[in-house]
Design an enzyme around this catalytic site. Structure first.
Site, PDB file in Angstrom:
ATOM      1  N   LYS A   1       0.854  -1.185   0.000  1.00 40.87           N
ATOM      2  CA  LYS A   1       0.000   0.000   0.000  1.00 40.87           C
ATOM      3  C   LYS A   1       0.892   1.237   0.000  1.00 40.87           C
ATOM      4  CE  LYS A   1      -2.946   2.875   2.858  1.00 40.87           C
ATOM      5  NZ  LYS A   1      -3.882   3.007   3.980  1.00 40.87           N
TER       6      LYS A   1
ATOM      7  N   ALA B   1      -9.894   5.075   3.994  1.00 41.25           N
ATOM      8  CA  ALA B   1      -9.893   6.222   4.912  1.00 41.25           C
ATOM      9  C   ALA B   1     -11.239   6.927   4.972  1.00 41.25           C
ATOM     10  CB  ALA B   1      -8.823   7.246   4.551  1.00 41.25           C
TER      11      ALA B   1
ATOM     12  N   ASN C   1      -9.411   1.243   9.374  1.00 47.93           N
ATOM     13  CA  ASN C   1      -8.682   0.912  10.599  1.00 47.93           C
ATOM     14  C   ASN C   1      -9.395   1.513  11.814  1.00 47.93           C
ATOM     15  OD1 ASN C   1      -5.116   0.804  11.400  1.00 47.93           O
ATOM     16  ND2 ASN C   1      -6.828   0.637  12.783  1.00 47.93           N
ATOM     17  N   THR C   2      -9.416   2.846  11.863  1.00 49.86           N
ATOM     18  CA  THR C   2      -9.908   3.523  13.064  1.00 49.86           C
ATOM     19  C   THR C   2     -11.370   3.208  13.375  1.00 49.86           C
ATOM     20  OG1 THR C   2      -8.403   5.301  12.452  1.00 49.86           O
ATOM     21  CG2 THR C   2      -9.936   5.765  14.227  1.00 49.86           C
TER      22      THR C   2
END
Lengths: 275, 70
Positions: A109, A196, A218-219
Site C-alpha cells: 500500500k 480512509a 482501521n480507526t
C-alpha cells in the site's frame, strides 16, 4: 432451506491476479494490544491486513510479542504501508525494507502524505513513487485523492488498485463525495477501494453500493467502543453493500409513492379517499 | 588492536569495541529470531548476507520491523 453460502463463490475481489473472498481490508493500528488486534481482524473476515514499517525499539523489546506473531503471514496477506512518508523517496525506501522483511512479498500500500494536519495525499509524490515501485516489480495499491484524473494516472502507471479517500484518515466522516467515487469507478478498470474516512457500518455499505470493489479501514473498528463487534458489523456491511450493488437497486422516485399492497379488494373501500 | 566501530543505529549513536557482523549485531540487540529488515547507508542487506557483512565505522544502520498501522 436457506442457502448456506450467501456470497457467491464467483464474486471474488481480484487484486494483482489473486482472488480474495473478503472485500474488507483492515488496518492493525490503534488497538489496545495484539490480542484485541487479532480478535478484531478475525471477526472482520479480512484476508488482507495492513501493517506499518518502523524502527525496532533497540534495547527495550527483548521477548516482547510481535504483530506478525498475532497475524502470521502464512494466514493473512500482509500489506505493508508507507504511512508517515512525505516524499516518494522515503516511501520507496520503506517498501523495499518491507519487501525484505516479508520475504520478497510484492503487494504493497503506497501512501505519500502532503500535510500533517489533514494527512491528505501528495499526489505528485504518490505518482512518482508508483512509477518507481512498479518498475521495481512491486504490486502497488495506491492511496489517493478522490480526483478521477489522479486515479486514472495511477492505473496508467501500472498500479493494481486505486484507493481514494472517503474523507480524511481517522476522521470517521464517511463518504463526503460519492459523485467523485462514482466517476472513478466508471473510469478505472483496476479495483477501486475506499480507503480512509469510514466511520460506521452504513458508510461501508454505501461505499459498496456505489460500486466500490472493497473498503479499507482501521480507526472505525479500532476506536469503536467494542472493536470486535464493530469488526463483525463492518464485515456484514461490506457484504450487504456488495449484494445490494450486484442486485441493482430499484429506481428512486422522489415525488410519487407506489403502494406495495393491492389497491383493490379492500373490505371498506373508502369513499373519502382523495382522488 | 582494532579501533572501536562507531555507527548510528536507528538514529542513535552506538559504539562497538570490536568488528562484528550484522547477525552478531542482531544477537547483541536480543533481536534474534525476529522478522526484521536491515539497511546500511540506504542499501538493504539481504537476510542471507547478514552473517557475512560486517559493520563499518561511520555506517548509518536501520533495523526495522512490522508494527500496527492502517
Amino acid at each position: 432451506m436457506n442457502a448456506p453460502e450467501r456470497i457467491e463463490a464467483g464474486d471474488a475481489l481480484v487484486v494483482a491476479g489473486k482472488a480474495y473472498r473478503s472485500r474488507l481490508l483492515v488496518g492493525t493500528g490503534k488497538y489496545r494490544d495484539f490480542d484485541e488486534t487479532r480478535r478484531a481482524v478475525e471477526a472482520s473476515g479480512a484476508e488482507i491486513v495492513t501493517v506499518a514499517i518502523r524502527r525496532t525499539n533497540i534495547g527495550q523489546n527483548a521477548g516482547e510479542p510481535s504483530l506478525l506473531e498475532a497475524l502470521p503471514p502464512s494466514r493473512y496477506t500482509i500489506l505493508p504501508n508507507t504511512a508517515g512518508c512525505y516524499t516518494a523517496e522515503d516511501a520507496v525506501r520503506t517498501l523495499r525494507l518491507a519487501r525484505e522483511l516479508l520475504d520478497g512479498h510484492a503487494l504493497v500500500k503506497l501512501e505519500v502524505l502532503g500535510d500533517a494536519r489533514t494527512l491528505y495525499p501528495n499526489m505528485p509524490e504518490t505518482l512518482a513513487a508508483a512509477k518507481t515501485l512498479v518498475a521495481d516489480g512491486f504490486q502497488v495499491m495506491a492511496y489517493c485523492s478522490d480526483d478521477p484524473i489522479m486515479a486514472k494516472q495511477l492505473e496508467d502507471l501500472g498500479c493494481v488498485a486505486v484507493m481514494p479517500l472517503a474523507s480524511l484518515i481517522g476522521s470517521g466522516m464517511g463518504i463526503v463525495n460519492p459523485w467523485n467515487l462514482r466517476i472513478i469507478i466508471d473510469r478505472v478498470q483496476v479495483p477501486v477501494l475506499v480507503d480512509a474516512g469510514i466511520g460506521t457500518a452504513s458508510d461501508a455499505a454505501i461505499a459498496m453500493e456505489l460500486g466500490c470493489d472493497g473498503v479499507l479501514m482501521n480507526t472505525a473498528i479500532a476506536k469503536a467502543r467494542e472493536p470486535v463487534r464493530m469488526a463483525r458489523a463492518m464485515k456484514l456491511a461490506v457484504e450487504a453493500g456488495r449484494e445490494a450493488w450486484l442486485a441493482g437497486r430499484m429506481p428512486a422516485k422522489p415525488y410519487e409513492a407506489s403502494a406495495s399492497s393491492p389497491a383493490s379488494g379492500l373490505i371498506a373501500p373508502s369513499a373519502s379517499a382523495p382522488k | 588492536m582494532s579501533a572501536p566501530i562507531r555507527v548510528v543505529l536507528n538514529g542513535a549513536p552506538r559504539e562497538f569495541p570490536a568488528p562484528l557482523t550484522f547477525s552478531e549485531l542482531i544477537d547483541e540487540l536480543a533481536l534474534g529470531g525476529r522478522r526484521l529488515a536491515v539497511e546500511r547507508n540506504g542499501e538493504i542487506i539481504p537476510r542471507g548476507r547478514l552473517g557475512e557483512e560486517s559493520l563499518a565505522d561511520g555506517d548509518r544502520i536501520e533495523v526495522v520491523m512490522a508494527v500496527g498501522g492502517g
